[in-house]
Design an enzyme around this catalytic site. Sequence first.
Site, PDB file in Angstrom:
ATOM      1  N   LYS B  76       0.865  -1.182   0.000  1.00  0.00           N
ATOM      2  CA  LYS B  76       0.000   0.000   0.000  1.00  0.00           C
ATOM      3  C   LYS B  76       0.900   1.230   0.000  1.00  0.00           C
ATOM      4  O   LYS B  76       1.921   1.259   0.699  1.00  0.00           O
ATOM      5  CB  LYS B  76      -0.899  -0.032   1.244  1.00  0.00           C
ATOM      6  N   SER B 151      -9.811   1.777   2.569  1.00  0.00           N
ATOM      7  CA  SER B 151      -8.904   2.557   1.739  1.00  0.00           C
ATOM      8  C   SER B 151      -7.849   1.707   1.027  1.00  0.00           C
ATOM      9  O   SER B 151      -7.231   2.171   0.071  1.00  0.00           O
ATOM     10  CB  SER B 151      -8.190   3.597   2.603  1.00  0.00           C
ATOM     11  N   SER B 175     -10.158  -0.569   6.725  1.00  0.00           N
ATOM     12  CA  SER B 175      -9.507  -0.384   5.427  1.00  0.00           C
ATOM     13  C   SER B 175      -8.783  -1.599   4.873  1.00  0.00           C
ATOM     14  O   SER B 175      -8.372  -1.593   3.712  1.00  0.00           O
ATOM     15  CB  SER B 175      -8.528   0.793   5.484  1.00  0.00           C
TER      16      SER B 175
END
Lengths: 481, 486, 95
Positions: B76, B151, B175
């Site tokens: 990420k 996210s 997330s």
Amino acid sequence: MNWEVVIGLEIHTQLSTKSKLFSGAAVGFGAEPNTQTTLVDLGMPGALPVFNKEALRMAVMFGHAINAEIGMTSVFARKNYFYPDLPKGYQTSQMDHPIVGKGYLDVVLDDGTTSRIGITRAHLEEDAGKSLHEDFQGMTGIDLNRSSTPLLEIVSEPDIRSAKEAVAYVKMIHSIVTYLGICDGNMAEGSMRCDINLSLRPKGQKEYGTRTEIKNVNSFRFIEKAIYTEIERQADILEDGGRIIQETRLYDPEKNETRSMRSKEDANDYRYFPCPDLLPVVLTQEYVDDIKTSLPELPSQKAARFQSEYALSEYDASVLSSSRAMAEFFENANDVVKDAKLTTNWVMGELSKLLNQEQLDIENSPVNAQAFGELLVRIKDDTINGKTAKDVFQAMWNGEGSADEIIEAKGLKQVTDTGAIEAMIQTILDANAAQVEQYRAADDDKQKKMIGFFVGQVMKASQGKANPGLVNPILARMLKG
Amino acid sequence: MFEQSIATLAKKLRNKDISSVELTRLFLARIAKLDPQLNSFITVSEQRALEQAAVADTLLQSGKGTSLTGIPVAHKDLFCTEGTLTTCGSKMLHNFIPPYESTVTSRIQQAGAVMLGKTNMDEFAMGSSNENSFYGAVKNPWNLDMVPGGSSGGSAAAVAAGLAVAATGTDTGGSIRQPASFCGITGLKPTYGRVSRFGMIAYASSLDQGGPMAKSAEDCAHLMQAMAGFDEKDSTSADKPTDDYLANLSAPLTGLKIGLPKEYFGNGLDPKVADVIMSAVKEFEELGATVKEISLPNLQLSIPSYYVIAPSEASSNLSRFDGVRFGHRCDNPQDLLDMYMRSRAEGFGTEVQKRIMVGTYALSEGYYDAYYLKAQKIRRLIKEDFVKALEEVDVIMGPVAPTTAFGLGSKTNDPVAMYLEDIYTLSVNLAGIPAMSVPAGFADGMPVGLQIMGNYFAEAKLLNVAHQYQQHTDWHLQTPNMAKGA
Amino acid sequence: MSIDKQDVQKIAHLARLALTEADADQYQHSLSSVLSLVEQMQSVNTDGVEPLSNPLEMTQRLREDVVTEENRRDAFLANAPQAEAGLFLVPKVID
């Protein structure tokens, strides 16, 4: 109008740790810009703080020294505001739960009176960096070497009532933190900085007047002068029927005035909240007690001991214990000569005089305590007299050698051979027959006044080397005829 | 090859059936071919990947390395990676190349894994749809008109589409779990403090936690072996030995006590999602588990509590993005204030600015007690609910989200509605317990994730429960059509 | 709970975010709806409940006072929008 001045002080002391409060970067003054920084001090994304063990220990030491409650659970909070030398956009400080709670100090003033100044709290926080205003393409340069340097902010109660008291209090704090070895006390390098909160009120009124805060005053002398000028400024305004604006001001030592810091007027809402990257600091009673028992002797304790152990006056004891270095010098010199009165007189007299003349700290004295003590030994054993000793000391100061070397090289040893003194006196009596006649005819009172003339002649003839302790009785005997 | 497990690939690498460089090239080719449809990567670090693969091959040659050695993964884009662009999905960091490496990515690299690149995400991890990225929305591989969740939407989409064997994510309010659920992969949010936050760009420090996103619980366990553990650089890291996450994967579930919180099955839960969850629970009963209804009475309050605490911490955490030392600075600032105001307004997207303002407001003078302090008190009530429930049961199960993935753009005009969708995930972060999302079936052709929550530091237990389920089901083995035949 | 446009501008200033009039209108609406959402907390009785700021309620660990970092100024300055002579440059700061 008769005004009473009300002063509270916030003193930022830089703790003398090796590394920063929250990072492993080095702490130090005068390094090349931004060379003592790591991602924590620079507020880089993803950087996290870890608390320095030594800073904690130092804060607890200070708490004990001011008789304070120690915060068994202290919490770091974020104080949020934007400023270019504040890299994270917040300062990590302590708000509701400081490491040091309420304490006090008894401050001895010049006139010998003592007043108790309350200390509200002392908390740990990180320092900001520095903005350099030299012209870099018309911009300001930011150096973050100082960022995250550990500070202990010591907040007093508004208990101070004069500039003199303020200075005595700051000097006492200075002396405590240097005694404890938790701060180098170097005010010129910013290791101790003082914010002065000051207001006036008519004598007898209970409510406080509106205060101003004078930021970052960094010498004892400036603290005193800043307070005097601010008192004057406020009194002028109040006496003209005006009102004091609560604001932050800056002291300008060149113009000897305070002026408003407009850029900081922006009403700030610091949005304090517990720092989620740090956890509550929880102490054990054992940890706190251990620090208390290992505390070094503090200035007030040392002064008391000097009075009892060396029979010094209160004033002498307080002067000699005012700095750890001075006290150590005194005790080390006295260990050599073992005459506290002589040592006191010489430390507070000749040594202080020369240090003052050359604006040196005692740590930087060219004559160390051992050598100084050896000089005093030569006074005590009558090798030289006090007057000669001053010359020898000056020569030592100039690096000409030890006391004995200088005495030897310059042939300053006192004449203590009674035969030689008698011969010298006889020569003088022979050369001054008229004065001898007058002396012998005079009564006791007059003789006492007249003998000085003969002593002077002897000392002159001996180039100051005749031992006055011997000259006087021999002269008296020989004058009798 | 792309759909194979870490264990299988590790064996093939060790047997020299394939080299890490070949495997890496295969995934790089898939990214080149398929990612234009998904937009799951912000940066593809081809050179770094091939270099690391070559190093891995040398290690493997000499019989060294771990089960991750030579395995291509993605990170990420909020984990700082030394020398590789790290944007956090924001314009603010469009040019930020960290000179340091996060603990998570560093440990995964130490274990020998190959970094393919950095995955797309909602800006500063604020969002549940991945539509809040400066680098464009991510599409759901199961249906390109749908969101992948957020996210960590880029990581979820990349793993689901076979563009990386596994990926890292972070979970502040769901997330990892929600995008894992929406994309049909397995994700674990560890106990707060189990995985280091050092080098992870903070959203809300007391809630953020990094974790693995992969095809199966077993793959997640392989990543946890490398990721988890104490880090002296993070004060909130738990100084507690890690479990062996692989050792107990096969332990039987006989006697496992499962709690079903009634609040997770009330109004707002899509009945089709409820059906999937209930059949998964039945599966567990067949595996020997017992099920009882429990209650988490303060669940509803997790939404207001979270939406005060997270923005408050964020408002302070994001103050460092000021245009002074890194990141975006506006052109020709008139003065210092103008530099701050415009750099930040230009650098941050709308949702980020909104949350900064909510947090600024909640912390400001006169409101602190009513908002922040109140939210922290409610946070304790929520934690206590879990602590009490977990005295009675071993794990808690429920849905991850009330619905399957929703349409792109369908909720962008009503962000509060989107906040409400986080109802099943937020409370886990507030309490700090670990939780997983495990593929449990489909509703209208879109994946549904089962959420499994456990006690503090019970990651090994959760992985064991999820792995046993995956030994008896094949939901986690399903592959979206777009990923096939490439 | 709703807030007016002036509140929005005040908050935006505290947070150092430049808002246009149109932005302020939009944020007034969206901030108000978030604040209404969180308003439901006020109905809960939390008397005697200690606030929880860290889920594990651990205590702070201490770091030995040793210098572990070396000077990496150039690496850090490489990300700076403007730097000179080892310094980060910003528009003139007026005290």
